[in-house]
Design a protein around this motif. Sequence first.
Motif, mmCIF file in Angstrom:
data_model
loop_
_atom_site.group_PDB
_atom_site.id
_atom_site.type_symbol
_atom_site.label_atom_id
_atom_site.label_comp_id
_atom_site.label_asym_id
_atom_site.label_seq_id
_atom_site.Cartn_x
_atom_site.Cartn_y
_atom_site.Cartn_z
ATOM 1 N N SER A 33 0.831 -1.201 0.000
ATOM 2 C CA SER A 33 0.000 0.000 0.000
ATOM 3 C C SER A 33 0.865 1.249 0.000
ATOM 4 C CB SER A 33 -0.936 0.029 1.207
ATOM 5 O OG SER A 33 -0.215 0.226 2.412
ATOM 6 N N GLY A 34 0.259 2.313 -0.446
ATOM 7 C CA GLY A 34 0.839 3.645 -0.384
ATOM 8 C C GLY A 34 -0.264 4.579 0.060
ATOM 9 N N ALA A 36 -2.253 8.444 0.989
ATOM 10 C CA ALA A 36 -2.568 9.792 0.528
ATOM 11 C C ALA A 36 -3.159 10.537 1.717
ATOM 12 C CB ALA A 36 -3.551 9.769 -0.629
ATOM 13 N N GLN A 80 -5.168 4.662 2.684
ATOM 14 C CA GLN A 80 -4.220 3.657 2.213
ATOM 15 C C GLN A 80 -4.747 3.111 0.887
ATOM 16 O OE1 GLN A 80 -1.081 2.706 3.465
ATOM 17 N NE2 GLN A 80 -1.557 4.655 4.447
ATOM 18 N N THR A 100 -2.244 4.825 -12.684
ATOM 19 C CA THR A 100 -2.715 5.993 -11.951
ATOM 20 C C THR A 100 -3.988 5.638 -11.180
ATOM 21 O OG1 THR A 100 -4.066 6.794 -13.788
ATOM 22 C CG2 THR A 100 -1.792 7.595 -13.661
ATOM 23 N N VAL A 123 -3.399 10.496 -9.634
ATOM 24 C CA VAL A 123 -2.157 10.244 -8.913
ATOM 25 C C VAL A 123 -1.343 9.196 -9.660
ATOM 26 C CG1 VAL A 123 -1.145 9.541 -6.713
ATOM 27 C CG2 VAL A 123 -3.302 10.808 -6.745
ATOM 28 N N THR A 125 2.025 8.466 -8.670
ATOM 29 C CA THR A 125 3.236 8.209 -7.895
ATOM 30 C C THR A 125 3.134 7.000 -6.980
ATOM 31 O OG1 THR A 125 2.460 9.798 -6.221
ATOM 32 C CG2 THR A 125 3.955 10.632 -7.942
ATOM 33 N N TRP A 126 2.102 6.149 -7.172
ATOM 34 C CA TRP A 126 1.970 4.954 -6.331
ATOM 35 C C TRP A 126 3.035 3.950 -6.718
ATOM 36 C CZ3 TRP A 126 1.480 -0.261 -6.436
ATOM 37 C CH2 TRP A 126 1.076 -0.873 -5.252
ATOM 38 N N ASP A 127 3.577 3.264 -5.707
ATOM 39 C CA ASP A 127 4.584 2.236 -5.937
ATOM 40 C C ASP A 127 4.442 1.173 -4.855
ATOM 41 O OD1 ASP A 127 7.416 1.069 -5.342
ATOM 42 O OD2 ASP A 127 7.558 1.914 -7.362
ATOM 43 N N LEU A 130 6.268 1.459 -1.352
ATOM 44 C CA LEU A 130 6.005 2.535 -0.395
ATOM 45 C C LEU A 130 5.778 2.011 1.021
ATOM 46 C CD1 LEU A 130 3.709 4.819 -2.569
ATOM 47 C CD2 LEU A 130 6.014 5.354 -1.750
ATOM 48 N N CYS A 135 2.272 8.479 -0.860
ATOM 49 C CA CYS A 135 2.768 8.633 -2.223
ATOM 50 C C CYS A 135 3.453 9.993 -2.313
ATOM 51 C CB CYS A 135 1.614 8.597 -3.226
ATOM 52 S SG CYS A 135 0.783 7.008 -3.336
ATOM 53 N N TYR A 138 1.779 13.524 -1.681
ATOM 54 C CA TYR A 138 0.559 13.347 -0.885
ATOM 55 C C TYR A 138 0.864 13.082 0.587
ATOM 56 C CZ TYR A 138 -2.409 13.701 -4.893
ATOM 57 O OH TYR A 138 -3.075 14.198 -5.978
#
Length: 172
Positions: A33-34, A36, A80, A100, A123, A125-127, A130, A135, A138
């Motif tokens: 999870s990442g 915000a 999350q 995205t 968005v 920038t999720w990876d 993380l 992210c 965020y």
Amino acid sequence: MKRTLLLYTMLLSSFSVLLAQPAEFDFTPNNTSGGAIATVTVDGVVASSSDYIAAFDETGNCAGAVQLLDYYGQAFCNLQVYGNDVTTPDLDEGIDAGETYTFKLWVAASDDILDHPEDIEPVATWDAGLNGSPCPGYGFSDNVVLNFRGIAPPADEDGDGFSGADDPDDAD
């Protein structure tokens, strides 16, 4: 101290997804999870702590949802956003690397689901690496405000103070 308390409270509240959320906001949590973290408003007005925010991937799958948190007169989310579970290759239940996601807001008072704010790009920038941290762009210090547009009421076309189904003398 207030910042630490806010982050701790937001973290604890993000783990409890109550049954009050709409079915469209159901998701499958897993170990990737990442996050915000953002302030949430509707037409510039602070959202309600009864409202829920969710993240949706490019194919419309809900990848995480959380009830908003009221903190000093603001509505915050610590959402999350979960990745696609690699142990279920035939199911798409989260975000894939490079994909995205967008936000939706469920307004509890009106039972409306509002789409992603128009002034914010999806968005990207999720990876999976993380490990639950926000992210990029965020985090708490990024001061992100997600300002959703509310659903406008029907127009009062004849100026009598009534509109739509409530108008006794016409069918606007």
